[in-house]
Structures are given as structure tokens and as C-alpha cells.
Design a protein around this motif. Sequence first.
Motif, PDB file in Angstrom:
ATOM      1  N   LEU A  38      15.174 -20.985 -60.279  1.00  0.00           N
ATOM      2  CA  LEU A  38      16.484 -20.955 -61.072  1.00  0.00           C
ATOM      3  C   LEU A  38      16.917 -19.308 -60.791  1.00  0.00           C
ATOM      4  O   LEU A  38      18.178 -18.968 -60.554  1.00  0.00           O
ATOM      5  CB  LEU A  38      16.494 -21.371 -62.392  1.00  0.00           C
ATOM      6  CG  LEU A  38      17.935 -21.547 -62.951  1.00  0.00           C
ATOM      7  CD1 LEU A  38      18.634 -22.657 -62.197  1.00  0.00           C
ATOM      8  CD2 LEU A  38      17.678 -22.255 -64.216  1.00  0.00           C
ATOM      9  N   GLU A  39      16.008 -18.461 -61.185  1.00  0.00           N
ATOM     10  CA  GLU A  39      16.322 -16.907 -60.988  1.00  0.00           C
ATOM     11  C   GLU A  39      16.419 -16.549 -59.581  1.00  0.00           C
ATOM     12  O   GLU A  39      17.314 -15.903 -59.293  1.00  0.00           O
ATOM     13  CB  GLU A  39      14.966 -16.199 -61.419  1.00  0.00           C
ATOM     14  CG  GLU A  39      14.887 -16.150 -63.046  1.00  0.00           C
ATOM     15  CD  GLU A  39      13.752 -15.407 -63.626  1.00  0.00           C
ATOM     16  OE1 GLU A  39      12.657 -15.411 -62.806  1.00  0.00           O
ATOM     17  OE2 GLU A  39      13.738 -14.869 -64.809  1.00  0.00           O
ATOM     18  N   ASN A  40      15.549 -17.096 -58.670  1.00  0.00           N
ATOM     19  CA  ASN A  40      16.177 -16.747 -57.263  1.00  0.00           C
ATOM     20  C   ASN A  40      17.405 -17.267 -56.575  1.00  0.00           C
ATOM     21  O   ASN A  40      18.001 -16.583 -55.945  1.00  0.00           O
ATOM     22  CB  ASN A  40      14.828 -17.298 -56.346  1.00  0.00           C
ATOM     23  CG  ASN A  40      13.530 -16.771 -56.606  1.00  0.00           C
ATOM     24  OD1 ASN A  40      13.492 -15.523 -56.886  1.00  0.00           O
ATOM     25  ND2 ASN A  40      12.384 -17.292 -56.305  1.00  0.00           N
ATOM     26  N   TYR A  41      17.732 -18.360 -57.389  1.00  0.00           N
ATOM     27  CA  TYR A  41      18.960 -18.949 -56.835  1.00  0.00           C
ATOM     28  C   TYR A  41      20.049 -18.093 -57.302  1.00  0.00           C
ATOM     29  O   TYR A  41      21.180 -17.786 -56.737  1.00  0.00           O
ATOM     30  CB  TYR A  41      19.378 -20.328 -57.308  1.00  0.00           C
ATOM     31  CG  TYR A  41      20.539 -20.897 -56.769  1.00  0.00           C
ATOM     32  CD1 TYR A  41      20.595 -21.351 -55.525  1.00  0.00           C
ATOM     33  CD2 TYR A  41      21.633 -21.173 -57.616  1.00  0.00           C
ATOM     34  CE1 TYR A  41      21.887 -21.965 -55.044  1.00  0.00           C
ATOM     35  CE2 TYR A  41      22.790 -21.539 -57.186  1.00  0.00           C
ATOM     36  CZ  TYR A  41      22.892 -22.177 -55.875  1.00  0.00           C
ATOM     37  OH  TYR A  41      24.127 -22.599 -55.471  1.00  0.00           O
ATOM     38  N   VAL A  42      20.143 -17.560 -58.453  1.00  0.00           N
ATOM     39  CA  VAL A  42      21.152 -16.629 -58.896  1.00  0.00           C
ATOM     40  C   VAL A  42      20.893 -15.421 -58.388  1.00  0.00           C
ATOM     41  O   VAL A  42      22.191 -14.896 -58.181  1.00  0.00           O
ATOM     42  CB  VAL A  42      20.901 -16.519 -60.492  1.00  0.00           C
ATOM     43  CG1 VAL A  42      21.748 -15.312 -61.180  1.00  0.00           C
ATOM     44  CG2 VAL A  42      20.974 -17.668 -61.555  1.00  0.00           C
ATOM     45  N   ASP A  43      19.885 -14.864 -57.982  1.00  0.00           N
ATOM     46  CA  ASP A  43      20.033 -13.815 -57.251  1.00  0.00           C
ATOM     47  C   ASP A  43      20.262 -13.938 -55.925  1.00  0.00           C
ATOM     48  O   ASP A  43      21.151 -13.011 -55.264  1.00  0.00           O
ATOM     49  CB  ASP A  43      18.347 -13.464 -56.901  1.00  0.00           C
ATOM     50  CG  ASP A  43      17.692 -12.663 -58.074  1.00  0.00           C
ATOM     51  OD1 ASP A  43      18.289 -12.415 -59.052  1.00  0.00           O
ATOM     52  OD2 ASP A  43      16.314 -12.757 -57.870  1.00  0.00           O
ATOM     53  N   SER A  44      20.148 -14.953 -55.199  1.00  0.00           N
ATOM     54  CA  SER A  44      21.083 -15.208 -53.902  1.00  0.00           C
ATOM     55  C   SER A  44      22.382 -15.452 -53.923  1.00  0.00           C
ATOM     56  O   SER A  44      23.249 -14.888 -53.137  1.00  0.00           O
ATOM     57  CB  SER A  44      20.266 -16.458 -53.510  1.00  0.00           C
ATOM     58  OG  SER A  44      20.530 -17.727 -53.851  1.00  0.00           O
ATOM     59  N   VAL A  45      22.888 -15.984 -55.174  1.00  0.00           N
ATOM     60  CA  VAL A  45      24.315 -15.980 -55.473  1.00  0.00           C
ATOM     61  C   VAL A  45      24.962 -14.695 -55.501  1.00  0.00           C
ATOM     62  O   VAL A  45      26.039 -14.301 -54.834  1.00  0.00           O
ATOM     63  CB  VAL A  45      24.869 -17.110 -56.499  1.00  0.00           C
ATOM     64  CG1 VAL A  45      26.014 -16.870 -56.622  1.00  0.00           C
ATOM     65  CG2 VAL A  45      24.491 -18.452 -56.024  1.00  0.00           C
ATOM     66  N   GLU A  46      24.393 -13.892 -56.244  1.00  0.00           N
ATOM     67  CA  GLU A  46      24.557 -12.561 -56.598  1.00  0.00           C
ATOM     68  C   GLU A  46      24.773 -11.693 -55.331  1.00  0.00           C
ATOM     69  O   GLU A  46      25.591 -10.964 -55.133  1.00  0.00           O
ATOM     70  CB  GLU A  46      23.409 -11.807 -57.546  1.00  0.00           C
ATOM     71  CG  GLU A  46      24.160 -10.651 -58.213  1.00  0.00           C
ATOM     72  CD  GLU A  46      23.166 -10.102 -59.278  1.00  0.00           C
ATOM     73  OE1 GLU A  46      23.691  -9.517 -59.986  1.00  0.00           O
ATOM     74  OE2 GLU A  46      22.003 -10.155 -59.229  1.00  0.00           O
ATOM     75  N   ASN A  47      23.761 -11.840 -54.470  1.00  0.00           N
ATOM     76  CA  ASN A  47      23.681 -11.176 -53.301  1.00  0.00           C
ATOM     77  C   ASN A  47      24.943 -11.727 -52.032  1.00  0.00           C
ATOM     78  O   ASN A  47      25.514 -11.020 -51.473  1.00  0.00           O
ATOM     79  CB  ASN A  47      22.500 -11.302 -52.525  1.00  0.00           C
ATOM     80  CG  ASN A  47      21.315 -10.345 -53.262  1.00  0.00           C
ATOM     81  OD1 ASN A  47      21.580  -9.346 -53.867  1.00  0.00           O
ATOM     82  ND2 ASN A  47      20.141 -10.834 -53.083  1.00  0.00           N
TER      83      ASN A  47
END
Length: 175
Positions: A38-47
Motif C-alpha cells: 500500500l505504501e509503495n503504491y502511494v509512492d508510485s502514484v505520488e511520483n
Amino acid sequence: MKTKVNLIIGAAVATVALYSCETKNYTEQDRVEVTSNLENYVDSVENAVKIVPVHNWSVIDERFDSLENRAEKVYDDLKVEDDNLEMIEERYETVVKNAKAESENFERTAEMHMNNVETWWDKTSSDIEKGTKNTAEDLEETTQESLDWLEKNFDKLGDETKKKYEEISMKLSKD
């Protein structure tokens, strides 16, 4: 008698093991994994929103909801507090809110530049009938700035704006 006791104890242990397997489907490793996903997905969306301002938010939200639902199942099964999930969800909502605002701003800017170019084109294309050519040399400074901005951000533009930009650019290069 000893055999009966062993069978009863064995059946009780098997029942407890079966019951514990049914109620505790996940491990601590699963919790760490779903939280990390979940954290990685949010990171990828943010990037991604930093690179390209326009996105299909329904698809992004669906994926986030899927990952969040899976994480909630694991957290519920393990009977663990979900402060991590709440923080991640708040961060996601902030990223989406900021990205949508940035996207709207980008779209307004693109529209402003395209309107500037189209206005110039409409005004000067009537000169073609009088025998005057429109060339890149004839561009007004603000129109050139708009064309430069549109060219620089071409990959980020909406399809309609890309089409309009290409049409005017091709007509300018022909003339």
C-alpha cells in the motif's frame, strides 16, 4: 484405553489447529507485506503525478481500494490496530487532492496557451487570402512563448490540445 485417550487428545488438537487456521489466516509477514504494498503504491502514484499531470483517477482509485481492502482484511484477521492504514490513506487522499489541483492548473495553462495560439492563427490566417504567408518569423512574442510551452509539454497535453497544436504547427511549417 490409552488409544482412546490419544485419539481424543489428537482430535482435540486437530480441532484447535483447524479452528486457529480458520480464524488466523494471515501472519505478521502478511501484515508487513500488505502495508508495504500500500505504501509503495502511494509512492508510485505520488511520483507519477509529478511526471504527468493527467491521469485516469478511477483506475488509480480502484487499485488503491483493492490494496487497502486486502490490508484491512489482514489487519482485522490479526486483530491489529490500523493506524498505519489510516496514515497511508490520509497520505493517498492528500496526494490525489494535490495532483487533481495540479492537473486542473495544468489544463487551464494549456488551454490559455492554446487559445493564444489559435487567436493569433485565426487573426493572421486571413492574411493568407491576401497573399501574405504565416511563418515562424511572423510570430508575436507571446504566441511564440505559447507555442514553446505547448511543445515542451506536448506529452502531457490532452488529446484535443495535441491535435490542435499539431494542426497549427504543420500549417506553420508548410507556409
